[in-house]
Enzyme design. Structure first.
Site, short mmCIF file in Angstrom:
data_model
loop_
_atom_site.label_atom_id
_atom_site.label_comp_id
_atom_site.label_asym_id
_atom_site.label_seq_id
_atom_site.Cartn_x
_atom_site.Cartn_y
_atom_site.Cartn_z
CG ASN A 9 -28.89 39.89 10.42
OD1 ASN A 9 -29.12 38.99 11.24
ND2 ASN A 9 -29.64 40.97 10.31
CE LYS A 11 -32.38 40.27 8.07
NZ LYS A 11 -33.20 41.15 7.28
CG HIS A 99 -31.58 44.70 11.72
ND1 HIS A 99 -32.85 44.61 11.24
CD2 HIS A 99 -30.75 44.31 10.71
CE1 HIS A 99 -32.80 44.18 9.98
NE2 HIS A 99 -31.54 43.99 9.63
CD GLU A 101 -35.38 42.35 9.89
OE1 GLU A 101 -34.80 41.49 10.56
OE2 GLU A 101 -35.25 42.45 8.65
CD GLU A 171 -28.78 46.46 7.47
OE1 GLU A 171 -28.34 45.55 6.77
OE2 GLU A 171 -29.53 46.27 8.44
N GLY A 177 -34.65 43.09 2.49
CA GLY A 177 -35.51 41.95 2.16
C GLY A 177 -36.50 42.21 1.03
CB SER A 217 -31.94 43.94 -1.68
OG SER A 217 -33.20 43.74 -1.07
P1 PGA Z 1 -31.34 41.55 3.23
O1 PGA Z 1 -31.21 41.99 4.76
O2 PGA Z 1 -29.94 41.36 2.70
O3 PGA Z 1 -32.13 40.27 3.25
O4 PGA Z 1 -32.05 42.66 2.51
C1 PGA Z 1 -30.18 42.82 5.19
C2 PGA Z 1 -30.28 43.04 6.68
O5 PGA Z 1 -31.40 43.11 7.18
O6 PGA Z 1 -29.26 43.11 7.40
#
Ligand code: PGA
Length: 254
Positions: A9, A11, A99, A101, A171, A177, A217
């Site tokens: 992903n 983003k 997601h 976010e 997640e 992140g 992460s």
């Molecule tokens: P990350 O994000 O690997 O940067 O923690 C995962 C995601 O949001 O799908």
């Protein structure tokens, strides 16, 4: 048997030129993968690069393209939005829905997400449906209730045949992140729980066939121990999917 999937992903990252060279590096680095039938790699770049990404991976049947979002309506006066049909017409086959976010920054509700899942499936896109608890919810021991509700409201009203086209991504929001991944034990515990409630809602056969990804992460160092768990069928990778070498290592960690 369920597919093992590693999805990147991206983003809101990369310019077009950067995106082209990242896809190029990934495709070159994964050329041996085409021989491994049970593994699928998904790349989810920003909307403007979907068509280019689909073109660059055409004919590689173990690499597919996903969008990171879609709108809940089929078409119409929704300035700035992107429909499932538009995404499908670029050659993308998957779409990430729900997601954290989108849930947190854009206030997308369970109802809105359920509509997106519905339109995606109706259009012929496969949803990668995300769920996961906040840190405060885990600290108060509510993580299982939160995830159960997100799945109940988002995907458990689908028919068996619709649900069989859905990929689930667990997640935990506190891991996204942050550099703090769920431990392999925490991931396995939640994935086993998700598989159990899928089987209660549908059947054992359907739950055994559902791919459940871990995200948060996950990186080149910890992917192997996360993926070694029986109910972790791969990962949804954010930050580490932006570096070809790391993403390839993660794909090869399975
Ligand atoms: P990350 O994000 O690997 O940067 O923690 C995962 C995601 O949001 O799908």
């Amino acid at each position: 048997m369920r597919k093992k999937i590693v999805a990147g992903n991206w983003k809101m990252n990369k310019t077009l030129t950067e995106a082209i060279s990242l896809i190029d590096e990934i495709v070159t680095g994964l050329k041996d993968l085409v021989k491994n039938d049970d593994k699928l790699v998904i790349i989810a770049p920003p909307f403007p690069y979907l068509m280019k990404a689909a073109e660059m991976t055409k004919g590689l049947n173990q690499i597919e393209i996903a969008a990171q979002n879609c709108h809940s309506n089929e078409k119409g006066a929704f300035t700035g939005e992107i429909s499932a049909a538009m995404i499908l017409s670029t050659g993308a086959k998957f779409v990430i829905i729900g997601h954290s976010e989108r849930r947190n920054y854009f206030k997308e509700t369970d109802d809105f997400l359920a509509k997106k899942v519905e339109i995606a499936l109706k259009t012929g896109l496969k949803p990668i449906f995300c769920c996961g608890e906040l840190l405060s919810e885990r600290q108060s021991g509510n993580q299982f209730d939160i995830v159960r509700n997100q799945l109940k409201n988002g995907v458990f009203n689908l028919s068996e045949s619709e649900f069989s086209n859905v990929v689930i991504a667990y997640e935990p929001v506190w891991a996204i992140g942050t550099g703090v991944n769920a431990s392999p034990e925490q991931a396995q515990e939640m994935h086993a729980f998700i598989r159990k409630i899928i089987s209660e809602n549908y059947s054992t056969q359907i739950s055994e066939n559902t791919t459940i990804l871990y995200g948060g992460s996950c990186n080149a160092q910890n992917a192997a121990e996360l993926f070694a768990n029986p109910d972790v069928d791969g990962g949804l990778i954010g930050g580490a999917s932006l570096i070809a070498k790391d993403f390839i290592t993660i794909v090869n960690s399975y």
